[in-house]
Write an enzyme that holds these catalytic residues in place. Structure first.
Site, PDB file in Angstrom:
ATOM      1  N   CYS A   1       4.130  -3.626  -1.253  1.00  0.00           N
ATOM      2  CA  CYS A   1       2.914  -2.835  -1.045  1.00  0.00           C
ATOM      3  C   CYS A   1       2.610  -2.630   0.435  1.00  0.00           C
ATOM      4  O   CYS A   1       1.643  -1.960   0.783  1.00  0.00           O
ATOM      5  CB  CYS A   1       1.724  -3.444  -1.774  1.00  0.00           C
ATOM      6  SG  CYS A   1       1.604  -5.219  -1.661  1.00  0.00           S
TER       7      CYS A   1
ATOM      8  N   CYS B   1      -0.977 -11.128  -4.619  1.00  0.00           N
ATOM      9  CA  CYS B   1      -1.876 -11.221  -3.457  1.00  0.00           C
ATOM     10  C   CYS B   1      -2.262 -12.676  -3.193  1.00  0.00           C
ATOM     11  O   CYS B   1      -2.382 -13.087  -2.041  1.00  0.00           O
ATOM     12  CB  CYS B   1      -3.141 -10.400  -3.687  1.00  0.00           C
ATOM     13  SG  CYS B   1      -2.803  -8.646  -3.912  1.00  0.00           S
TER      14      CYS B   1
ATOM     15  N   CYS C   1      -4.816  -4.471   0.145  1.00  0.00           N
ATOM     16  CA  CYS C   1      -5.770  -4.095  -0.892  1.00  0.00           C
ATOM     17  C   CYS C   1      -6.910  -5.114  -0.966  1.00  0.00           C
ATOM     18  O   CYS C   1      -6.864  -6.163  -0.316  1.00  0.00           O
ATOM     19  CB  CYS C   1      -5.058  -4.027  -2.234  1.00  0.00           C
ATOM     20  SG  CYS C   1      -4.483  -5.634  -2.782  1.00  0.00           S
TER      21      CYS C   1
ATOM     22  N   ASP D   1       1.512  -4.757   2.597  1.00  0.00           N
ATOM     23  CA  ASP D   1       0.387  -5.554   3.078  1.00  0.00           C
ATOM     24  C   ASP D   1       0.828  -6.527   4.172  1.00  0.00           C
ATOM     25  O   ASP D   1       1.903  -7.107   4.091  1.00  0.00           O
ATOM     26  CB  ASP D   1      -0.230  -6.377   1.940  1.00  0.00           C
ATOM     27  CG  ASP D   1      -0.962  -5.501   0.938  1.00  0.00           C
ATOM     28  OD1 ASP D   1      -0.985  -4.277   1.150  1.00  0.00           O
ATOM     29  OD2 ASP D   1      -1.510  -6.048  -0.032  1.00  0.00           O
TER      30      ASP D   1
END
Lengths: 127, 175
Positions: free
Chosen positions: A37, A106, A63, A39
């Site tokens: 993603c 996450c 996110c 991140d």
């Protein structure tokens, strides 16, 4: 996808956002990233002479769940010993934030970040 | 026609990162003509369904091969390497540090005296980084250094994410 109240709370009022001097010997810095993603997460701890985490800061580009996970970890680790902090599990983070399965990674990222910060601190101390 | 064929073979291109985009469009156009479901209107339901499947395979194939990132991911996938779904993989800390700085730079753009100039500079930096990574990937993949090629794709994913963030901010500034 709907975020849980806990995630929204951390996302809207992130705790301990910021940066510490990564050259300071009492500061450990963990840098991690999730390629899928894109991140990026930086988590830092300041450790006192008794081996207790006095302060923690983070900065996360990602996110809401990634921001909430790292924000929560900085809150939790303050006052912990390094050993206690090293035992933090992503499942505990995911549970507290009520993360859905697709966002579990996450919390894994946040666990990796605190582990990397501890490792960085220990490596500095051993020099 | 066989939708089990990989996209390169299906469209009629060599399996390689280097791709002739003009040829891709030409071949795709030719295939579209022969595969278009309207041509099968008079045939049985089963044959029509197959035509729709071919068309979908072709469209997905064209989209995959056109994009430099997706083409790289696809080539690795053909080698059994999944770079789509990995979450936490150790990444070179220096690279991450640089990614952090670039994102911080992007964040400060809104407060700059000339945000558009700052954005242009960032876009140029990102573009040249992407070009370099694509060249790296092509070389690593051709010489079968798959570990290196995989780590290059991971870097591409971070930079592409940044590129899309830049675009988003550009749109916001324009409003």
């Amino acid at each position: 996808m709907a975020y849980s109240e806990q995630v929204i709370d951390h996302y809207e009022n992130p705790r301990n956002v910021g940066k510490m001097d990564d050259k300071d010997a009492s500061v450990g810095t963990g840098m991690v990233g999730a390629p899928a993603c894109g991140d990026v997460m930086r988590l830092q701890i300041k450790v006192n002479e008794a081996g207790i985490i006095e302060d923690a800061k983070f900065k996360t580009y990602g996110c809401g769940s990634a921001i909430a996970s790292s924000s929560l970890v900085t809150e939790w680790v303050k006052g912990m010993s390094l050993d206690q902090a090293a035992e933090l599990k992503n499942t505990t983070i995911a549970e507290e934030l009520a993360l859905p399965p697709v966002k579990i990674h996450c919390s894994v990222l946040a666990e990796d970040a605190i582990k990397a910060a501890i490792a960085d601190y220990k490596q500095k101390q051993s020099k | 026609m066989d939708i089990k064929k990989n996209y390169f073979e299906f469209i009629g291109l060599p399996v390689s990162y280097h791709i002739d985009l003009n040829r891709l469009s030409e071949q795709a156009r030719e295939l579209q003509k022969t595969l278009h479901p309207d041509r099968y209107a008079h045939l049985s339901d089963q044959e029509q369904r197959r035509a729709v499947q071919y068309m979908a395979h072709l469209n997905e194939g064209v989209a995959t091969l056109k994009s430099p990132l997706r083409r790289a991911q696809y080539l690795l996938a053909l080698q059994g390497i999944d770079t789509h779904n990995e979450s936490s993989t150790p990444i070179d800390p220096m690279f991450l540090m640089q990614q952090m700085e670039l994102r911080e730079q992007l964040e400060s753009v809104v407060d700059a005296a000339d945000p558009y100039a700052e954005l242009d500079a960032l876009t140029a930096a990102v573009e040249s980084e992407l070009q370099a990574l694509r060249a790296d990937f092509a070389q690593q993949f051709e010489t079968e250094q798959l570990d290196q090629a995989t780590s290059t794709v991971r870097k591409m994913q971070f930079i592409e994410k940044l590129a899309s963030e830049i675009e988003r901010l550009e749109d916001r500034l324009d409003d």
